[in-house]
Design an enzyme around this catalytic site. Structure first.
Site, PDB file in Angstrom:
ATOM      1  N   ASN A 117       0.837  -1.196   0.000  1.00 53.95           N
ATOM      2  CA  ASN A 117       0.000   0.000   0.000  1.00 53.95           C
ATOM      3  C   ASN A 117       0.876   1.251   0.000  1.00 53.95           C
ATOM      4  O   ASN A 117       0.630   2.198  -0.741  1.00 53.95           O
ATOM      5  CB  ASN A 117      -0.926  -0.030   1.219  1.00 53.95           C
ATOM      6  N   ILE A 126      -5.375   5.330  -7.425  1.00 53.75           N
ATOM      7  CA  ILE A 126      -5.400   4.025  -6.759  1.00 53.75           C
ATOM      8  C   ILE A 126      -5.487   4.389  -5.277  1.00 53.75           C
ATOM      9  O   ILE A 126      -4.500   4.811  -4.681  1.00 53.75           O
ATOM     10  CB  ILE A 126      -4.154   3.186  -7.082  1.00 53.75           C
ATOM     11  N   PRO A 127      -6.673   4.272  -4.678  1.00 54.54           N
ATOM     12  CA  PRO A 127      -6.962   4.954  -3.414  1.00 54.54           C
ATOM     13  C   PRO A 127      -6.375   4.305  -2.155  1.00 54.54           C
ATOM     14  O   PRO A 127      -7.097   3.810  -1.287  1.00 54.54           O
ATOM     15  CB  PRO A 127      -8.486   4.957  -3.385  1.00 54.54           C
ATOM     16  N   CYS A 128      -5.069   4.375  -2.019  1.00 58.38           N
ATOM     17  CA  CYS A 128      -4.412   3.811  -0.836  1.00 58.38           C
ATOM     18  C   CYS A 128      -4.776   4.575   0.434  1.00 58.38           C
ATOM     19  O   CYS A 128      -4.628   4.040   1.534  1.00 58.38           O
ATOM     20  CB  CYS A 128      -2.902   3.762  -1.041  1.00 58.38           C
ATOM     21  N   HIS A 129      -5.271   5.795   0.293  1.00 57.16           N
ATOM     22  CA  HIS A 129      -5.688   6.568   1.472  1.00 57.16           C
ATOM     23  C   HIS A 129      -6.903   5.959   2.161  1.00 57.16           C
ATOM     24  O   HIS A 129      -7.188   6.283   3.303  1.00 57.16           O
ATOM     25  CB  HIS A 129      -5.971   8.029   1.084  1.00 57.16           C
TER      26      HIS A 129
END
Length: 161
Positions: A117, A126-129
């Protein structure tokens, strides 16, 4: 490789494309010493212009799903984690353990999921948050916890831009 820099509510973002696909979104301060990646600045590149448009719409609260060609560089495991990140819906979160379980791994793989991540080269898109600790707390984010909190707050319907 071409790139551009855009302003955003979380600071300047450098968008990088190669061969017609977005390969990186970098937060300031940019990693290289002179502030520029190899390649040429191309503010009018069609893909970079479209990525900038979609990011602005996201920050305005008008876009929940990105539609861009992506080409992140990473291992097969990293790609499998990043694919799972794209399945976390706008406004939702998942824990590292949940991502590991979705990959058919035990909770012990949470650390490996966290490392993958954290190495996501295309944050926001790419929503790693959207990945949080098992107890619901914010945990590490390559862009810093303030940016992570801002992105999560935005997705709770608080437009920023």
């Amino acid at each position: 490789m071409t790139w551009t820099v855009i302003d955003s509510p979380i600071g300047e973002l450098r968008l990088v494309e190669r061969d017609g696909a977005l390969t990186q979104i970098e937060f300031t301060p940019f990693r290289d010493s002179d502030g520029r990646p190899r390649g040429a600045r191309a503010d009018d590149h069609p893909l970079l212009a479209e990525a900038a448009r979609q990011l602005r719409a996201y920050f305005a609260g008008d876009l929940t799903d990105f539609d861009l060609p992506l080409a992140p560089t990473g291992s097969a495991f990293q790609h499998s984690v990043w694919e799972q990140l794209t399945k976390i819906a706008y406004g939702d979160t998942a824990s590292y353990g949940e991502i590991a379980a979705r990959l058919g791994k035990t909770n012990a793989a949470s650390r490996a999921v966290g490392l993958a991540n954290g190495s996501n080269p295309i944050p926001i898109v790419i929503p790693c948050h959207r990945v949080i600790g098992a107890n619901g707390t914010l945990t590490g984010y390559a862009g810093g916890l303030d940016r992570k909190q801002t992105l999560l707050s935005l997705e709770q319907k608080d437009a920023l831009f």
